[in-house]
Design a protein around this motif. Structure first.
Motif, PDB file in Angstrom:
ATOM      1  N   UNK A   1      14.673  -0.069   0.205  1.00 23.50           N
ATOM      2  CA  UNK A   1      13.791  -1.213   0.425  1.00 23.50           C
ATOM      3  C   UNK A   1      12.720  -1.200  -0.655  1.00 23.50           C
ATOM      4  N   UNK A   2      12.598  -2.310  -1.381  1.00 21.27           N
ATOM      5  CA  UNK A   2      11.696  -2.399  -2.531  1.00 21.27           C
ATOM      6  C   UNK A   2      10.298  -2.853  -2.129  1.00 21.27           C
TER       7      UNK A   2
ATOM      8  N   UNK B   1      12.671  -7.001   1.060  1.00 16.71           N
ATOM      9  CA  UNK B   1      13.320  -7.148  -0.242  1.00 16.71           C
ATOM     10  C   UNK B   1      13.948  -5.801  -0.574  1.00 16.71           C
ATOM     11  N   UNK B   2      15.256  -5.788  -0.826  1.00 19.64           N
ATOM     12  CA  UNK B   2      15.973  -4.523  -0.923  1.00 19.64           C
ATOM     13  C   UNK B   2      16.953  -4.509  -2.084  1.00 19.64           C
TER      14      UNK B   2
ATOM     15  N   UNK C   1       7.521  -3.490  10.393  1.00 17.90           N
ATOM     16  CA  UNK C   1       7.401  -3.373   8.941  1.00 17.90           C
ATOM     17  C   UNK C   1       7.499  -1.916   8.502  1.00 17.90           C
ATOM     18  N   UNK C   2       6.836  -1.016   9.226  1.00 24.20           N
ATOM     19  CA  UNK C   2       6.900   0.403   8.860  1.00 24.20           C
ATOM     20  C   UNK C   2       8.329   0.929   8.929  1.00 24.20           C
ATOM     21  N   UNK C   3       9.066   0.502   9.930  1.00 24.53           N
ATOM     22  CA  UNK C   3      10.452   0.967  10.055  1.00 24.53           C
ATOM     23  C   UNK C   3      11.255   0.592   8.810  1.00 24.53           C
ATOM     24  N   UNK C   4      11.024  -0.595   8.286  1.00 24.81           N
ATOM     25  CA  UNK C   4      11.794  -1.027   7.125  1.00 24.81           C
ATOM     26  C   UNK C   4      11.272  -0.438   5.823  1.00 24.81           C
ATOM     27  N   UNK C   5       9.947  -0.331   5.635  1.00 24.20           N
ATOM     28  CA  UNK C   5       9.502   0.202   4.349  1.00 24.20           C
ATOM     29  C   UNK C   5       9.751   1.695   4.222  1.00 24.20           C
ATOM     30  N   UNK C   6      10.086   2.352   5.314  1.00 18.29           N
ATOM     31  CA  UNK C   6      10.477   3.764   5.257  1.00 18.29           C
ATOM     32  C   UNK C   6      11.976   3.938   4.993  1.00 18.29           C
ATOM     33  N   UNK C   7      12.702   2.854   4.920  1.00 18.32           N
ATOM     34  CA  UNK C   7      14.144   2.912   4.682  1.00 18.32           C
ATOM     35  C   UNK C   7      14.421   2.941   3.184  1.00 18.32           C
TER      36      UNK C   7
ATOM     37  N   UNK D   1       0.797  -1.218   0.000  1.00 20.59           N
ATOM     38  CA  UNK D   1       0.000   0.000   0.000  1.00 20.59           C
ATOM     39  C   UNK D   1       0.834   1.275   0.000  1.00 20.59           C
ATOM     40  N   UNK D   2       2.092   1.193   0.432  1.00 18.63           N
ATOM     41  CA  UNK D   2       2.966   2.370   0.482  1.00 18.63           C
ATOM     42  C   UNK D   2       3.902   2.418  -0.715  1.00 18.63           C
ATOM     43  N   UNK D   3       4.547   1.315  -1.004  1.00 17.51           N
ATOM     44  CA  UNK D   3       5.577   1.280  -2.040  1.00 17.51           C
ATOM     45  C   UNK D   3       5.021   0.952  -3.420  1.00 17.51           C
TER      46      UNK D   3
END
Length: 222
Positions: free
Chosen positions: A70-71, A104-105, A61-67, A33-35
């Motif tokens: 991170x794909x 996944x990055x 999860x939020x901490x990582x998808x804001x990095x 929903x974000x990426x």
């Protein structure tokens, strides 16, 4: 089997573990929903995968998808005995799983060492079967590695961060480090995916020690 508080304080034996099911859970959405990327693939060539457990997977999860770099991210369950568990089963303490985020990055943008730094600094890895007010085996700290290089980097970072923690009076790190191939990752139900994006005022129990981990590069977030 009757669920009891005791089941949250120790891992189940194979005889105690819930039987689970043969088929995956339904209802996992296809897109982040974000990426805006596929949650479960396919992934572009050249990307790498990392698995981290650091307490409630909503905030993790939020901490990582804001990095940056991170794909995509996917909340799930790992490290247990029960195949294709439900959230309620994991919460019972009778599956052995811990709440995990699959990351996944793009290693050309963010290194695995950078992600380890995010991991260590985002929680207290000395608390065993809990994280803050969240108590149970599902909240234990763990890293599931996808290559010998990841395994070596994760183990080296644990040694380095242990030194930092000991200097500030913390006890021993309880984080488990295992090859991901030994522990199947099961995606969590759809409502858990990017939960805090869908519920901005939702609960997030994530909290670190305030101590910097001497691995990777300085962490930046969106």
């Amino acid at each position: 089997m009757l669920y009891t508080r005791a089941h949250k304080n120790r891992l189940p034996t194979p005889e105690e573990a819930l039987p689970g099911r043969d088929e995956p859970l339904s209802g996992v959405p296809g897109t982040h929903t974000v990426l805006g990327t596929p949650l479960a693939g396919p992934h572009p060539e050249g990307l790498e995968t990392a698995d981290f457990a650091l307490g409630c997977f909503w905030g993790a999860e939020r901490r990582f998808y804001r990095t940056p770099g991170v794909w995509t991210t996917l909340a799930g369950y790992q490290g247990g005995l029960t195949p294709h568990p439900t959230y309620e089963e994991v919460c019972s303490g009778l599956t052995g799983h811990t709440e995990t985020v699959r990351v996944v990055f793009d290693p050309d943008v963010v290194s695995y060492e950078d992600l380890l730094k995010v991991f260590w600094e985002s929680h207290d890895p000395t608390q065993g079967f809990r994280q803050g007010n969240d108590i149970g085996t599902q909240y234990r700290s763990a890293i599931h590695t996808h290559s010998p290089r990841q395994q070596a980097a994760a183990e080296a970072s644990r040694v380095a961060y242990q030194r930092v923690l000991e200097q500030s009076g913390y006890s021993a790190i309880t984080t488990e480090i295992h090859p991901a191939a030994d522990h199947t990752f099961y995606p969590a139900e759809g409502y858990h995916q990017q939960y805090l994006d869908k519920n901005p005022a939702g609960y997030c129990g994530l909290g670190g020690t305030g101590l910097s981990c001497p691995v990777g590069l300085p962490t930046h977030t969106r």
